[in-house]
Scaffold this motif. Structure first.
Motif, PDB file in Angstrom:
ATOM      1  N   VAL A   1     -31.511 -54.962  21.208  1.00  0.00           N
ATOM      2  CA  VAL A   1     -30.360 -55.873  21.296  1.00  0.00           C
ATOM      3  C   VAL A   1     -29.851 -55.857  22.734  1.00  0.00           C
ATOM      4  N   GLN A   2     -29.954 -56.991  23.396  1.00  0.00           N
ATOM      5  CA  GLN A   2     -29.529 -57.075  24.792  1.00  0.00           C
ATOM      6  C   GLN A   2     -28.042 -57.365  24.931  1.00  0.00           C
ATOM      7  N   GLN A   3     -27.504 -58.169  24.009  1.00  0.00           N
ATOM      8  CA  GLN A   3     -26.077 -58.504  24.031  1.00  0.00           C
ATOM      9  C   GLN A   3     -25.551 -58.555  22.602  1.00  0.00           C
ATOM     10  N   CYS A   4     -24.276 -58.228  22.455  1.00  0.00           N
ATOM     11  CA  CYS A   4     -23.681 -58.287  21.124  1.00  0.00           C
ATOM     12  C   CYS A   4     -22.175 -58.480  21.229  1.00  0.00           C
ATOM     13  N   HIS A   5     -21.598 -58.959  20.142  1.00  0.00           N
ATOM     14  CA  HIS A   5     -20.161 -58.900  19.944  1.00  0.00           C
ATOM     15  C   HIS A   5     -19.854 -57.485  19.461  1.00  0.00           C
ATOM     16  N   ILE A   6     -18.894 -56.811  20.068  1.00  0.00           N
ATOM     17  CA  ILE A   6     -18.592 -55.440  19.675  1.00  0.00           C
ATOM     18  C   ILE A   6     -17.197 -55.388  19.038  1.00  0.00           C
ATOM     19  N   VAL A   7     -17.147 -54.781  17.860  1.00  0.00           N
ATOM     20  CA  VAL A   7     -15.911 -54.698  17.076  1.00  0.00           C
ATOM     21  C   VAL A   7     -15.672 -53.235  16.733  1.00  0.00           C
ATOM     22  N   GLY A   8     -14.529 -52.697  17.117  1.00  0.00           N
ATOM     23  CA  GLY A   8     -14.248 -51.294  16.850  1.00  0.00           C
ATOM     24  C   GLY A   8     -12.896 -51.086  16.200  1.00  0.00           C
ATOM     25  N   HIS A   9     -12.864 -50.210  15.196  1.00  0.00           N
ATOM     26  CA  HIS A   9     -11.627 -49.846  14.517  1.00  0.00           C
ATOM     27  C   HIS A   9     -11.307 -48.384  14.816  1.00  0.00           C
ATOM     28  N   ASP A  10     -10.036 -48.092  15.115  1.00  0.00           N
ATOM     29  CA  ASP A  10      -9.591 -46.719  15.330  1.00  0.00           C
ATOM     30  C   ASP A  10     -10.434 -46.095  16.461  1.00  0.00           C
ATOM     31  N   ILE A  11     -11.029 -44.904  16.284  1.00  0.00           N
ATOM     32  CA  ILE A  11     -11.782 -44.326  17.397  1.00  0.00           C
ATOM     33  C   ILE A  11     -13.035 -45.140  17.701  1.00  0.00           C
ATOM     34  N   GLY A  12     -13.471 -45.969  16.750  1.00  0.00           N
ATOM     35  CA  GLY A  12     -14.520 -46.937  17.066  1.00  0.00           C
ATOM     36  C   GLY A  12     -14.028 -47.927  18.100  1.00  0.00           C
ATOM     37  N   GLY A  13     -12.720 -48.186  18.105  1.00  0.00           N
ATOM     38  CA  GLY A  13     -12.107 -49.013  19.141  1.00  0.00           C
ATOM     39  C   GLY A  13     -12.099 -48.308  20.483  1.00  0.00           C
ATOM     40  N   TRP A  14     -11.883 -46.986  20.464  1.00  0.00           N
ATOM     41  CA  TRP A  14     -11.973 -46.224  21.719  1.00  0.00           C
ATOM     42  C   TRP A  14     -13.354 -46.424  22.339  1.00  0.00           C
ATOM     43  N   VAL A  15     -14.378 -46.262  21.505  1.00  0.00           N
ATOM     44  CA  VAL A  15     -15.756 -46.369  21.994  1.00  0.00           C
ATOM     45  C   VAL A  15     -16.063 -47.799  22.426  1.00  0.00           C
ATOM     46  N   ALA A  16     -15.567 -48.774  21.666  1.00  0.00           N
ATOM     47  CA  ALA A  16     -15.813 -50.178  21.990  1.00  0.00           C
ATOM     48  C   ALA A  16     -15.255 -50.535  23.364  1.00  0.00           C
ATOM     49  N   VAL A  17     -14.040 -50.063  23.670  1.00  0.00           N
ATOM     50  CA  VAL A  17     -13.435 -50.342  24.977  1.00  0.00           C
ATOM     51  C   VAL A  17     -14.240 -49.668  26.084  1.00  0.00           C
ATOM     52  N   ALA A  18     -14.595 -48.400  25.885  1.00  0.00           N
ATOM     53  CA  ALA A  18     -15.391 -47.702  26.898  1.00  0.00           C
ATOM     54  C   ALA A  18     -16.728 -48.397  27.114  1.00  0.00           C
ATOM     55  N   PHE A  19     -17.334 -48.867  26.038  1.00  0.00           N
ATOM     56  CA  PHE A  19     -18.605 -49.575  26.143  1.00  0.00           C
ATOM     57  C   PHE A  19     -18.436 -50.863  26.942  1.00  0.00           C
ATOM     58  N   ALA A  20     -17.396 -51.633  26.649  1.00  0.00           N
ATOM     59  CA  ALA A  20     -17.173 -52.896  27.352  1.00  0.00           C
ATOM     60  C   ALA A  20     -16.911 -52.665  28.840  1.00  0.00           C
ATOM     61  N   LEU A  21     -16.193 -51.595  29.169  1.00  0.00           N
ATOM     62  CA  LEU A  21     -15.918 -51.302  30.574  1.00  0.00           C
ATOM     63  C   LEU A  21     -17.174 -50.854  31.310  1.00  0.00           C
ATOM     64  N   GLN A  22     -18.054 -50.135  30.628  1.00  0.00           N
ATOM     65  CA  GLN A  22     -19.282 -49.645  31.268  1.00  0.00           C
ATOM     66  C   GLN A  22     -20.415 -50.669  31.249  1.00  0.00           C
ATOM     67  N   PHE A  23     -20.486 -51.428  30.152  1.00  0.00           N
ATOM     68  CA  PHE A  23     -21.643 -52.297  29.940  1.00  0.00           C
ATOM     69  C   PHE A  23     -21.204 -53.719  29.579  1.00  0.00           C
ATOM     70  N   GLU A  24     -20.317 -54.276  30.376  1.00  0.00           N
ATOM     71  CA  GLU A  24     -19.772 -55.598  30.048  1.00  0.00           C
ATOM     72  C   GLU A  24     -20.870 -56.646  29.924  1.00  0.00           C
ATOM     73  N   SER A  25     -21.910 -56.534  30.726  1.00  0.00           N
ATOM     74  CA  SER A  25     -22.978 -57.534  30.661  1.00  0.00           C
ATOM     75  C   SER A  25     -23.724 -57.492  29.327  1.00  0.00           C
ATOM     76  N   SER A  26     -23.556 -56.413  28.569  1.00  0.00           N
ATOM     77  CA  SER A  26     -24.180 -56.306  27.248  1.00  0.00           C
ATOM     78  C   SER A  26     -23.269 -56.824  26.136  1.00  0.00           C
ATOM     79  N   CYS A  27     -22.075 -57.263  26.504  1.00  0.00           N
ATOM     80  CA  CYS A  27     -21.079 -57.689  25.511  1.00  0.00           C
ATOM     81  C   CYS A  27     -20.883 -59.203  25.533  1.00  0.00           C
ATOM     82  N   LEU A  28     -20.834 -59.789  24.361  1.00  0.00           N
ATOM     83  CA  LEU A  28     -20.464 -61.197  24.225  1.00  0.00           C
ATOM     84  C   LEU A  28     -18.965 -61.342  24.014  1.00  0.00           C
TER      85      LEU A  28
END
Length: 252
Positions: A65-92
């Motif tokens: 998967v090269q790009q995706c919509h990322i949805v995080g709840h609670d600490i999954g939201g913590w990870v989702a934000v960190a992922f978007a900041l590190q790998f924004e080009s992988s996020c839709l």
């Protein structure tokens, strides 16, 4: 077909998305892993969200998967934000649900009057003591959260979760996300910027609610904030129909 990556929170597993996945699967490719160390996933060597985000990137690479919509709840939201900041080009897009993000939490959330909502951030961060007190009482401990932090009662599959967190190793892995909170906060602060992807922050009316606006504001010039009525903290289980409708509208 676009991919949606669904990341659960504590003290839950990917089971939290069981009502959301069937409704979205006709339009999207859905991935819902258990977070590292939780549920059935292998343990991690460290639990700061920068490291966990890299593990998620490795998982997506393995799934091709090269790009995706990322949805995080609670600490999954913590990870989702960190992922978007590190790998924004992988996020839709980025959707964060009812989460106090390390480094982005409004300071008022830590005021004494809000202790009932944030005390676990301190308790779980202490070494060893949480495990000593909770082992053997996993069901009672987790049920306290499901009872006190939900608004729509009877929608949470309690037994699945306390079995998933039973025993010292699984409990410790969950607590380790909180023990790494300050490290995660420093990582987020160092990388914080306005994302170019669409951002939506969602709060339960009787949980984080409007405080999610601060997350949207920090991460985007045009971030969207939505408060789901008649809902506590466990949004995907308490109001799955609203979640599906909201995601469809936002992602399309």
């Amino acid at each position: 077909m676009d991919t949606i990556l669904l990341l659960h929170g504590w003290p839950q597993t990917s089971h939290i998305w069981r009502h959301v996945i069937p409704a979205l699967s006709t339009q999207y490719h859905l991935l819902a892993p258990d977070l590292p160390g939780l549920g059935t996933s292998p343990f991690a060597t460290q639990y700061d969200t920068g490291h966990i985000a890299q593990l998620i990137k490795d998982y997506l690479d393995a799934e091709q998967v090269q790009q995706c919509h990322i949805v995080g709840h609670d600490i999954g939201g913590w990870v989702a934000v960190a992922f978007a900041l590190q790998f924004e080009s992988s996020c839709l897009s980025l959707t964060v649900m009812d989460a106090g993000i390390p480094g982005l939490m409004p300071l008022q959330m830590f005021q004494p009057g809000n202790a009932g909502k944030v005390w676990q951030f301190y308790f779980h961060a202490v070494a060893d003591i949480p495990e000593i007190l909770v082992i053997g009482k996993e069901e009672e401990y987790l049920n306290w959260y499901f009872s006190h932090k939900s608004y729509v009662k009877g929608t949470i599959d309690n037994e699945v979760y306390y079995k998933a967190y039973k025993g010292k190793e699984r409990l410790a892995a969950g607590f380790n996300y909180y023990r790494a909170f300050n490290t995660s906060a420093e990582q987020n602060k160092a990388q914080l910027r306005k994302l170019k992807i669409p951002v939506m922050a969602v709060g339960g009316e009787y949980a984080v609610g409007e405080n999610m606006r601060a997350v949207a504001k920090e991460l985007s010039e045009a971030g969207r904030t939505v408060v789901i009525p008649d809902c506590g903290h466990y949004i995907p289980e308490e109001q799955p129909v609203a979640v599906v409708s909201l995601l469809r509208e936002f992602l399309e």
